[in-house]
Motif scaffolding. Structure first.
Motif, PDB file in Angstrom:
ATOM      1  N   ASP A 251     -23.663 -86.785 -27.512  1.00  0.00           N
ATOM      2  CA  ASP A 251     -23.361 -85.370 -27.245  1.00  0.00           C
ATOM      3  C   ASP A 251     -22.617 -85.248 -25.909  1.00  0.00           C
ATOM      4  O   ASP A 251     -22.852 -86.038 -24.983  1.00  0.00           O
ATOM      5  CB  ASP A 251     -24.666 -84.554 -27.165  1.00  0.00           C
ATOM      6  CG  ASP A 251     -25.331 -84.426 -28.535  1.00  0.00           C
ATOM      7  OD1 ASP A 251     -24.714 -84.830 -29.543  1.00  0.00           O
ATOM      8  OD2 ASP A 251     -26.467 -83.924 -28.587  1.00  0.00           O
ATOM      9  N   ASN A 252     -21.774 -84.261 -25.785  1.00  0.00           N
ATOM     10  CA  ASN A 252     -21.053 -83.935 -24.534  1.00  0.00           C
ATOM     11  C   ASN A 252     -20.268 -85.113 -23.966  1.00  0.00           C
ATOM     12  O   ASN A 252     -20.132 -85.239 -22.755  1.00  0.00           O
ATOM     13  CB  ASN A 252     -22.041 -83.456 -23.453  1.00  0.00           C
ATOM     14  CG  ASN A 252     -22.868 -82.285 -23.929  1.00  0.00           C
ATOM     15  OD1 ASN A 252     -22.325 -81.294 -24.385  1.00  0.00           O
ATOM     16  ND2 ASN A 252     -24.173 -82.418 -23.866  1.00  0.00           N
ATOM     17  N   SER A 253     -19.776 -85.998 -24.811  1.00  0.00           N
ATOM     18  CA  SER A 253     -19.138 -87.219 -24.285  1.00  0.00           C
ATOM     19  C   SER A 253     -17.612 -87.222 -24.430  1.00  0.00           C
ATOM     20  O   SER A 253     -16.944 -88.036 -23.802  1.00  0.00           O
ATOM     21  CB  SER A 253     -19.696 -88.449 -25.013  1.00  0.00           C
ATOM     22  OG  SER A 253     -19.319 -88.419 -26.376  1.00  0.00           O
ATOM     23  N   LEU A 254     -17.060 -86.334 -25.252  1.00  0.00           N
ATOM     24  CA  LEU A 254     -15.619 -86.400 -25.514  1.00  0.00           C
ATOM     25  C   LEU A 254     -14.872 -85.372 -24.681  1.00  0.00           C
ATOM     26  O   LEU A 254     -15.359 -84.258 -24.470  1.00  0.00           O
ATOM     27  CB  LEU A 254     -15.340 -86.144 -27.000  1.00  0.00           C
ATOM     28  CG  LEU A 254     -16.045 -87.083 -27.985  1.00  0.00           C
ATOM     29  CD1 LEU A 254     -15.809 -86.600 -29.411  1.00  0.00           C
ATOM     30  CD2 LEU A 254     -15.544 -88.518 -27.810  1.00  0.00           C
ATOM     31  N   ASN A 255     -13.677 -85.751 -24.239  1.00  0.00           N
ATOM     32  CA  ASN A 255     -12.850 -84.817 -23.478  1.00  0.00           C
ATOM     33  C   ASN A 255     -11.886 -84.067 -24.390  1.00  0.00           C
ATOM     34  O   ASN A 255     -11.470 -82.954 -24.100  1.00  0.00           O
ATOM     35  CB  ASN A 255     -12.088 -85.595 -22.400  1.00  0.00           C
ATOM     36  CG  ASN A 255     -11.231 -84.695 -21.566  1.00  0.00           C
ATOM     37  OD1 ASN A 255     -10.021 -84.664 -21.729  1.00  0.00           O
ATOM     38  ND2 ASN A 255     -11.861 -83.934 -20.700  1.00  0.00           N
TER      39      ASN A 255
ATOM     40  N   GLU B 221     -17.435 -82.375 -24.161  1.00  0.00           N
ATOM     41  CA  GLU B 221     -17.969 -81.871 -22.895  1.00  0.00           C
ATOM     42  C   GLU B 221     -17.446 -80.450 -22.643  1.00  0.00           C
ATOM     43  O   GLU B 221     -16.402 -80.065 -23.197  1.00  0.00           O
ATOM     44  CB  GLU B 221     -17.551 -82.811 -21.751  1.00  0.00           C
ATOM     45  CG  GLU B 221     -16.051 -82.890 -21.560  1.00  0.00           C
ATOM     46  CD  GLU B 221     -15.610 -84.033 -20.659  1.00  0.00           C
ATOM     47  OE1 GLU B 221     -16.396 -84.961 -20.398  1.00  0.00           O
ATOM     48  OE2 GLU B 221     -14.451 -83.974 -20.206  1.00  0.00           O
ATOM     49  N   THR B 222     -18.135 -79.696 -21.800  1.00  0.00           N
ATOM     50  CA  THR B 222     -17.674 -78.349 -21.466  1.00  0.00           C
ATOM     51  C   THR B 222     -16.296 -78.444 -20.813  1.00  0.00           C
ATOM     52  O   THR B 222     -16.084 -79.274 -19.929  1.00  0.00           O
ATOM     53  CB  THR B 222     -18.674 -77.664 -20.505  1.00  0.00           C
ATOM     54  OG1 THR B 222     -19.903 -77.532 -21.206  1.00  0.00           O
ATOM     55  CG2 THR B 222     -18.189 -76.291 -20.087  1.00  0.00           C
TER      56      THR B 222
ATOM     57  N   ASN C   9      -9.438 -69.735 -27.018  1.00  0.00           N
ATOM     58  CA  ASN C   9      -8.096 -70.106 -27.471  1.00  0.00           C
ATOM     59  C   ASN C   9      -7.168 -70.290 -26.270  1.00  0.00           C
ATOM     60  O   ASN C   9      -7.118 -69.433 -25.380  1.00  0.00           O
ATOM     61  CB  ASN C   9      -7.545 -69.016 -28.403  1.00  0.00           C
ATOM     62  CG  ASN C   9      -6.342 -69.499 -29.188  1.00  0.00           C
ATOM     63  OD1 ASN C   9      -5.754 -70.532 -28.866  1.00  0.00           O
ATOM     64  ND2 ASN C   9      -5.966 -68.762 -30.225  1.00  0.00           N
ATOM     65  N   LEU C  10      -6.469 -71.402 -26.200  1.00  0.00           N
ATOM     66  CA  LEU C  10      -5.552 -71.656 -25.084  1.00  0.00           C
ATOM     67  C   LEU C  10      -4.168 -71.053 -25.326  1.00  0.00           C
ATOM     68  O   LEU C  10      -3.277 -71.190 -24.499  1.00  0.00           O
ATOM     69  CB  LEU C  10      -5.426 -73.173 -24.836  1.00  0.00           C
ATOM     70  CG  LEU C  10      -6.703 -73.850 -24.332  1.00  0.00           C
ATOM     71  CD1 LEU C  10      -6.500 -75.357 -24.167  1.00  0.00           C
ATOM     72  CD2 LEU C  10      -7.161 -73.251 -23.004  1.00  0.00           C
TER      73      LEU C  10
ATOM     74  N   PHE D 171      -8.006 -75.197 -28.498  1.00  0.00           N
ATOM     75  CA  PHE D 171      -9.136 -74.384 -28.046  1.00  0.00           C
ATOM     76  C   PHE D 171      -9.972 -75.203 -27.070  1.00  0.00           C
ATOM     77  O   PHE D 171     -10.179 -76.403 -27.264  1.00  0.00           O
ATOM     78  CB  PHE D 171     -10.023 -73.978 -29.237  1.00  0.00           C
ATOM     79  CG  PHE D 171      -9.505 -72.807 -30.019  1.00  0.00           C
ATOM     80  CD1 PHE D 171      -8.336 -72.898 -30.762  1.00  0.00           C
ATOM     81  CD2 PHE D 171     -10.192 -71.595 -30.019  1.00  0.00           C
ATOM     82  CE1 PHE D 171      -7.853 -71.816 -31.494  1.00  0.00           C
ATOM     83  CE2 PHE D 171      -9.736 -70.506 -30.743  1.00  0.00           C
ATOM     84  CZ  PHE D 171      -8.566 -70.602 -31.480  1.00  0.00           C
ATOM     85  N   LYS D 172     -10.448 -74.507 -26.021  1.00  0.00           N
ATOM     86  CA  LYS D 172     -11.254 -75.168 -24.993  1.00  0.00           C
ATOM     87  C   LYS D 172     -12.725 -74.826 -25.215  1.00  0.00           C
ATOM     88  O   LYS D 172     -13.045 -73.688 -25.572  1.00  0.00           O
ATOM     89  CB  LYS D 172     -10.796 -74.601 -23.650  1.00  0.00           C
ATOM     90  CG  LYS D 172     -11.217 -75.375 -22.452  1.00  0.00           C
ATOM     91  CD  LYS D 172     -10.339 -74.932 -21.312  1.00  0.00           C
ATOM     92  CE  LYS D 172     -11.178 -74.801 -20.069  1.00  0.00           C
ATOM     93  NZ  LYS D 172     -10.412 -74.371 -18.934  1.00  0.00           N
ATOM     94  N   THR D 173     -13.615 -75.792 -24.981  1.00  0.00           N
ATOM     95  CA  THR D 173     -15.044 -75.481 -25.138  1.00  0.00           C
ATOM     96  C   THR D 173     -15.557 -74.797 -23.887  1.00  0.00           C
ATOM     97  O   THR D 173     -15.188 -75.129 -22.767  1.00  0.00           O
ATOM     98  CB  THR D 173     -15.899 -76.745 -25.411  1.00  0.00           C
ATOM     99  OG1 THR D 173     -15.774 -77.626 -24.305  1.00  0.00           O
ATOM    100  CG2 THR D 173     -15.475 -77.448 -26.672  1.00  0.00           C
TER     101      THR D 173
END
Ligand SMILES: C[S@@+](CC[C@H](N)C(=O)[O-])C[C@H]1O[C@@H](n2cnc3c(N)ncnc32)[C@H](O)[C@@H]1O
Length: 245
Positions: free
Chosen positions: A132-136, A170-171, A200-201, A235-237
């Motif tokens: 969890d939370n490991s990918l950019n 990841e956030t 949304n970017l 899209f950004k988390t």
């Protein structure tokens, strides 16, 4: 919750599990070059579900932002992006074996080493291997559009799948999708817009201009040849959104 790790395991134990997959296993022969590249490189870059939950710093021997590419086809974008961003690490997932072979051939030719590859269903890899939370960044370029309405349920971009991606990113990390099928682009936009933990970017609230770092693949060229447009979504988390609402 089922205690089975996968639908296959449950089925083997006699449980009926309905699965809708985003792919159909295609027969495809490996060329000699592809087979030889797999034999040479797999021990170094190949990962399987048996690896279990990965320690990414161990896998790559360093701490670096990780991009995951799902359905990399022949690996052109994966290899080119890894070559152009040596400060990042890349994981590619593809179910079609000749694609895996072609990717390894291209990587060897380009001298690229900051990547690893799974020859598996991406859904199982995400569930079983990616912390969890490991990918950019997660990128899916030109996923199978499943044109017919009765097949739309096979499209990989679905609300449940996007929830799984958010869990693994990841956030502040990014989901980047591209398609040359307008109806799928609209579906992607709807699914991503419906997720409160994504922003949304796009300045126009829909699609982003084609990012310069996304290499043009054979699929994209073929689509262009048929007069198709191309739609990129980024899209950004923003996981703190869950606390607010
Ligand atoms: C239309 S092709 C696009 C390939 C590549 N991204 C490109 O732009 O050229 C879609 C690819 O996704 C792969 N694929 C579909 N579902 C998948 C899944 N669940 N896990 C891994 N690969 C998948 C297919 O095998 C196919 O190679």
């Amino acid at each position: 919750m089922s205690h089975f790790k996968s639908a296959e395991e449950a089925a083997a134990a006699g449980k009926y599990v309905r699965t809708v997959r985003s792919f159909v296993k295609r027969e495809g022969r490996l060329t000699k070059g592809q087979a030889a590249a797999i034999e040479r490189l797999w021990p170094t870059v190949g990962l399987t579900l048996e690896n279990g939950r990965l320690d990414l710093a161990m896998v790559f021997g360093r701490e670096a932002p990780v991009t995951l590419e799902i359905g990399f086809g022949m690996g052109h974008s994966l290899v080119e992006m890894a070559a152009n961003a040596p400060e990042r690490d890349f994981i590619g997932i593809e179910v079609h074996e000749p694609g895996v072979g072609a990717c390894l051939m291209a990587a060897e030719e380009a001298g690229v080493e900051n990547f690893r590859v799974f020859h598996e269903d991406a859904v199982e890899v995400l569930k079983q291997c990616i912390p969890d939370n490991s990918l950019n960044c997660v990128q899916i370029f030109f996923p199978d559009p499943w044109h017919k309405k009765r097949h739309h349920k096979r499209r990989i971009v679905q609300p449940e799948f996007v929830k799984l991606l958010i869990q693994k990113i990841e956030t502040g990390g990014v989901i980047h999708l591209a398609t040359d099928w307008e109806n799928y682009a609209e579906h992607m936009l709807e699914v991503l817009n419906d997720e409160p933990r994504l922003t949304n970017l796009s300045s126009s609230g829909d699609y982003v201009p084609r990012p310069e770092n996304r290499p043009k693949t054979k699929f994209e060229r073929r689509g262009e040849g048929k007069g198709h447009g191309v739609w990129d979504l980024q899209f950004k988390t923003n996981k703190s959104a869950t606390l607010l609402g």
